[in-house]
Design an enzyme around this catalytic site. Structure first.
Site, mmCIF file in Angstrom:
data_model
loop_
_atom_site.group_PDB
_atom_site.id
_atom_site.type_symbol
_atom_site.label_atom_id
_atom_site.label_comp_id
_atom_site.label_asym_id
_atom_site.label_seq_id
_atom_site.Cartn_x
_atom_site.Cartn_y
_atom_site.Cartn_z
ATOM 1 N N GLU A 1 -21.820 -47.110 14.833
ATOM 2 C CA GLU A 1 -21.465 -47.766 15.772
ATOM 3 C C GLU A 1 -22.119 -47.311 17.273
ATOM 4 O O GLU A 1 -21.799 -46.164 17.440
ATOM 5 C CB GLU A 1 -19.906 -47.651 15.983
ATOM 6 C CG GLU A 1 -19.240 -48.290 17.318
ATOM 7 C CD GLU A 1 -17.779 -48.226 17.328
ATOM 8 O OE1 GLU A 1 -17.033 -47.262 16.994
ATOM 9 O OE2 GLU A 1 -17.144 -49.149 18.257
ATOM 10 N N ASP B 1 -15.399 -41.745 13.647
ATOM 11 C CA ASP B 1 -15.358 -42.614 14.752
ATOM 12 C C ASP B 1 -14.550 -42.021 16.008
ATOM 13 O O ASP B 1 -13.484 -41.750 15.821
ATOM 14 C CB ASP B 1 -14.521 -43.875 14.377
ATOM 15 C CG ASP B 1 -14.497 -44.915 15.419
ATOM 16 O OD1 ASP B 1 -14.971 -44.687 16.695
ATOM 17 O OD2 ASP B 1 -14.310 -46.221 14.984
ATOM 18 N N TYR C 1 -17.364 -50.882 3.188
ATOM 19 C CA TYR C 1 -16.342 -50.173 2.840
ATOM 20 C C TYR C 1 -16.139 -50.559 1.520
ATOM 21 O O TYR C 1 -15.669 -51.626 1.108
ATOM 22 C CB TYR C 1 -15.161 -50.271 3.716
ATOM 23 C CG TYR C 1 -15.370 -50.311 5.226
ATOM 24 C CD1 TYR C 1 -15.310 -49.022 5.897
ATOM 25 C CD2 TYR C 1 -15.701 -51.401 5.948
ATOM 26 C CE1 TYR C 1 -15.766 -49.009 7.108
ATOM 27 C CE2 TYR C 1 -15.975 -51.217 7.212
ATOM 28 C CZ TYR C 1 -16.082 -50.133 7.927
ATOM 29 O OH TYR C 1 -16.272 -50.004 9.281
ATOM 30 N N HIS D 1 -11.170 -51.068 23.796
ATOM 31 C CA HIS D 1 -11.227 -52.633 23.470
ATOM 32 C C HIS D 1 -11.048 -53.284 24.965
ATOM 33 O O HIS D 1 -9.900 -53.451 25.163
ATOM 34 C CB HIS D 1 -10.432 -53.090 22.383
ATOM 35 C CG HIS D 1 -10.386 -52.711 21.145
ATOM 36 N ND1 HIS D 1 -9.648 -52.698 20.148
ATOM 37 C CD2 HIS D 1 -11.322 -51.903 20.644
ATOM 38 C CE1 HIS D 1 -9.997 -52.318 18.879
ATOM 39 N NE2 HIS D 1 -11.229 -51.580 19.392
ATOM 40 N N ASP E 1 12.169 -33.109 26.380
ATOM 41 C CA ASP E 1 11.465 -32.857 27.883
ATOM 42 C C ASP E 1 9.922 -33.007 27.923
ATOM 43 O O ASP E 1 9.448 -32.582 29.003
ATOM 44 C CB ASP E 1 11.929 -31.416 28.236
ATOM 45 C CG ASP E 1 13.462 -31.295 28.414
ATOM 46 O OD1 ASP E 1 14.255 -32.371 28.661
ATOM 47 O OD2 ASP E 1 14.059 -30.235 28.681
ATOM 48 N N ARG F 1 -19.849 -47.008 8.342
ATOM 49 C CA ARG F 1 -19.916 -47.814 9.716
ATOM 50 C C ARG F 1 -20.807 -46.819 10.900
ATOM 51 O O ARG F 1 -20.622 -45.775 10.707
ATOM 52 C CB ARG F 1 -18.321 -47.871 10.363
ATOM 53 C CG ARG F 1 -18.315 -48.626 11.920
ATOM 54 C CD ARG F 1 -17.083 -49.233 12.055
ATOM 55 N NE ARG F 1 -16.198 -48.056 12.405
ATOM 56 C CZ ARG F 1 -15.164 -47.630 11.666
ATOM 57 N NH1 ARG F 1 -14.752 -48.420 10.728
ATOM 58 N NH2 ARG F 1 -14.340 -46.888 12.265
ATOM 59 N N HIS G 1 -16.806 -55.108 20.367
ATOM 60 C CA HIS G 1 -15.949 -55.493 21.301
ATOM 61 C C HIS G 1 -16.553 -55.152 22.755
ATOM 62 O O HIS G 1 -17.400 -54.298 22.811
ATOM 63 C CB HIS G 1 -14.375 -55.046 20.978
ATOM 64 C CG HIS G 1 -14.801 -53.578 20.675
ATOM 65 N ND1 HIS G 1 -14.689 -52.449 21.719
ATOM 66 C CD2 HIS G 1 -14.643 -52.807 19.447
ATOM 67 C CE1 HIS G 1 -14.548 -51.391 21.057
ATOM 68 N NE2 HIS G 1 -14.766 -51.671 19.787
ATOM 69 N N HIS H 1 -8.461 -47.404 10.208
ATOM 70 C CA HIS H 1 -7.832 -46.563 11.487
ATOM 71 C C HIS H 1 -7.515 -45.508 10.910
ATOM 72 O O HIS H 1 -6.272 -44.902 11.374
ATOM 73 C CB HIS H 1 -6.991 -47.626 12.261
ATOM 74 C CG HIS H 1 -7.619 -48.619 13.043
ATOM 75 N ND1 HIS H 1 -7.068 -49.667 13.633
ATOM 76 C CD2 HIS H 1 -9.164 -48.579 13.313
ATOM 77 C CE1 HIS H 1 -7.962 -50.440 14.318
ATOM 78 N NE2 HIS H 1 -9.275 -49.775 14.196
ATOM 79 N N ASP I 1 -17.293 -45.277 22.230
ATOM 80 C CA ASP I 1 -16.861 -45.585 21.301
ATOM 81 C C ASP I 1 -17.824 -45.485 20.031
ATOM 82 O O ASP I 1 -18.672 -46.427 20.015
ATOM 83 C CB ASP I 1 -16.273 -46.950 21.114
ATOM 84 C CG ASP I 1 -15.578 -47.391 19.976
ATOM 85 O OD1 ASP I 1 -15.423 -46.429 18.875
ATOM 86 O OD2 ASP I 1 -15.031 -48.544 19.894
ATOM 87 N N GLU J 1 -21.073 -52.445 15.810
ATOM 88 C CA GLU J 1 -20.334 -51.594 14.512
ATOM 89 C C GLU J 1 -20.510 -52.021 13.253
ATOM 90 O O GLU J 1 -19.149 -52.143 12.735
ATOM 91 C CB GLU J 1 -18.953 -50.901 15.360
ATOM 92 C CG GLU J 1 -17.862 -52.169 15.832
ATOM 93 C CD GLU J 1 -16.839 -51.400 16.030
ATOM 94 O OE1 GLU J 1 -16.274 -50.876 15.581
ATOM 95 O OE2 GLU J 1 -16.328 -51.618 17.469
ATOM 96 N N HIS K 1 -13.962 -56.289 9.337
ATOM 97 C CA HIS K 1 -13.728 -56.391 10.935
ATOM 98 C C HIS K 1 -15.026 -57.064 11.655
ATOM 99 O O HIS K 1 -15.985 -57.527 10.739
ATOM 100 C CB HIS K 1 -13.538 -55.064 11.448
ATOM 101 C CG HIS K 1 -14.698 -54.061 11.043
ATOM 102 N ND1 HIS K 1 -15.602 -54.004 11.974
ATOM 103 C CD2 HIS K 1 -14.756 -53.063 10.140
ATOM 104 C CE1 HIS K 1 -16.510 -52.941 11.559
ATOM 105 N NE2 HIS K 1 -15.757 -52.285 10.313
HETATM 106 N N1 GLY Z 1 -12.536 -46.831 17.546
HETATM 107 C C1 GLY Z 1 -12.364 -48.255 17.564
HETATM 108 C C2 GLY Z 1 -12.940 -49.334 17.303
HETATM 109 O O1 GLY Z 1 -14.008 -48.928 17.083
HETATM 110 O O2 GLY Z 1 -13.054 -50.498 17.596
HETATM 111 MN MN MN Z 2 -15.151 -47.119 17.019
HETATM 112 MN MN MN Z 3 -15.190 -50.151 18.350
#
Ligand code: GLY
Ligand code: MN
Ligand code: MN
Length: 434
Positions: free
Chosen positions: A404, A256, A384, A357, A35, A402, A350, A239, A267, A380, A346
């Site tokens: 960002e 993050d 790593y 995104h 539910d 990272r 974005h 992630h 972000d 960002e 990566h």
């Molecule tokens: N938090 C997802 C990214 O940095 O793209």
């Molecule tokens: Mn991020």
């Molecule tokens: Mn991001």
């Protein structure tokens, strides 16, 4: 927000449609277990055009329709159900609060929609996003086709709405930038709080709790995405969201996390030592990432193409990896072979907006598009360095970094919306010491 803003967005879209009819359903309610449903979040396209927050709704835009161009299907008022599930705007609310020219019960959509499709050549919609809705649309179209002997014509053209609508969403208007600044502010406060709270022995989820506390206190309805709070080895999982490990002295912590304010996302990533003091190796890697980020942000300006910040960042990361003796060779050769992707897998950013995104093309006619004022993007870069490779000195192991930020392209350069989250080694160490 003023409903005239949404009226203007709808009119701008209709002007570009050149006839036809657009169908924009909101997101479905998704069941979590028995539910319990997942918290409802409207579809971003729908919300951008209507600001209507309730589930079970569909906007129809019919340029030139004499009885009104903006039709909203939504739930009717129902005092009994409202006692259980909360208030509803109802049909009157749809008109008075959300500017609908006409409002109909969502339960009647099967009866009404075929009539609206009659003698319309084109239908604009985002096919493939809500498959159940797509199937319904085909049923409605078939109903109109069945009437062809009565001289009624059915739409023959189905056009992807995304091309027009997502291009609009890519350019943020002042009222959107205000919300994105608020999202960034709440989020940078959360990052500061995390730095101030962090110490060895805490669990990652305890830091997550500090972030969520600031988000909610700042008026955010929800995090824009599940926060990543990864210490030590977990900082190297891009992630990571389990957030259930104890934080240890000597480890780095990568956070993050961004809040959502009235649909708009922040972000932001910061990486810092659990104990508040960088080791020599952590500091060396950190300075490389920070330099890469500075160089990338400098390239965020009107007239530069989308990939310039990424190219600038990668070059500095590669040079840094060579200086740290984590890679050997020449910059150009390492860029060409992509050997750096072992440590930087990566891209550098974005689009950012209603979706983390966010929508919008990155290339136009096969070439990177040029940045223009009003666009918002993340910058960002990261490195790593996982554990285990005997060729890498252990002092570097389990170092995930990272940095960002959220960056608005302005007329004369850019504005870093997330600048209040400390990111130099000195500023981080000072805040954590205090
Ligand atoms: N938090 C997802 C990214 O940095 O793209
Ligand atoms: Mn991020
Ligand atoms: Mn991001």
């Amino acid at each position: 927000m003023d409903k005239a803003i949404f009226d203007k967005r709808r009119r701008d879209l209709m002007q570009q449609m050149g006839g036809g009819l657009a169908l924009i359903p909101t997101a479905p309610v998704r069941n979590r277990n028995r539910d319990v449903n997942f918290p409802f979040r409207p579809d971003s396209d729908f919300y951008y055009l209507t600001h209507f927050p309730e589930p079970e709704a569909c906007a129809v835009l019919v340029p030139g329709r004499a009885h009104g161009e903006f039709i909203l299907f939504c739930r009717e008022r129902n005092p009994e159900k409202e006692i259980w599930d909360g208030r509803r705007a109802g049909l009157d609310g749809a008109r008075e609060l959300y500017g609908a020219d006409d409002a109909f019960p969502i339960d009647d959509i099967d009866e009404i929609l075929p009539g609206l499709l009659e003698n319309r050549e084109k239908v604009f919609c985002s096919m493939g996003r809500h498959p159940d809705f797509d199937a319904k649309l085909m049923e409605w179209v078939n109903e109109v086709r069945a009437k062809s002997r009565n001289g009624v014509s059915a739409p023959g053209e189905f056009v992807d709405l995304n091309h027009l609508l997502h291009e609009m969403r890519l350019f943020k208007r002042p009222e959107e930038i205000r919300l994105m600044k608020r999202a960034a502010k709440v989020s940078t406060q959360a990052h500061r709080r995390a730095m101030q709270t962090c110490r060895p022995g805490l669990m990652e989820y305890e830091i997550e709790a500090e972030l969520l506390h600031e988000f909610k206190k700042g008026g955010s309805q929800s995090p824009a995405y599940p926060p990543i709070v990864g210490g030590g080895a977990n900082s190297c999982i891009l992630h990571y969201t389990e957030n259930n490990t104890e934080l240890k002295a000597g480890d780095m912590l990568l956070i993050d996390a961004g809040a959502e304010i009235d649909g708009y996302a922040a972000d932001i990533t910061r990486s810092f030592p659990v104990s508040g003091k960088f080791s020599a190796e952590q500091r060396a890697v950190y300075e490389v990432v920070l330099a890469a980020q500075h160089a990338a942000i400098e390239r965020v300006k009107s007239g530069n193409h989308w990939n310039e910040p990424h190219e600038a960042a990668v070059r500095i990361l590669v040079d840094g990896l060579m200086q740290l003796k984590l890679l050997n060779g020449s910059t150009d050769q390492l860029l060409e072979t992509g050997a750096y992707k072992r440590f930087y897998m990566h891209r550098t950013g974005h689009w950012l907006g209603l979706d983390v995104h966010d929508v919008g093309d990155y290339k136009l006619h096969d070439t990177w598009r040029l940045l223009e004022p009003g666009m918002v993007l993340t910058v960002e870069p990261g490195l790593y360095i996982a554990a285990g490779d005997p060729a890498i000195p252990p002092g570097f192991w389990n170092t995930g970094i990272r940095i960002e930020d959220d960056v608005l392209v302005t007329r004369d350069g850019n504005e870093v919306l997330s600048r209040d989250a400390p990111k130099t080694v000195d500023d981080i160490e000072a805040l954590m010491k205090g």
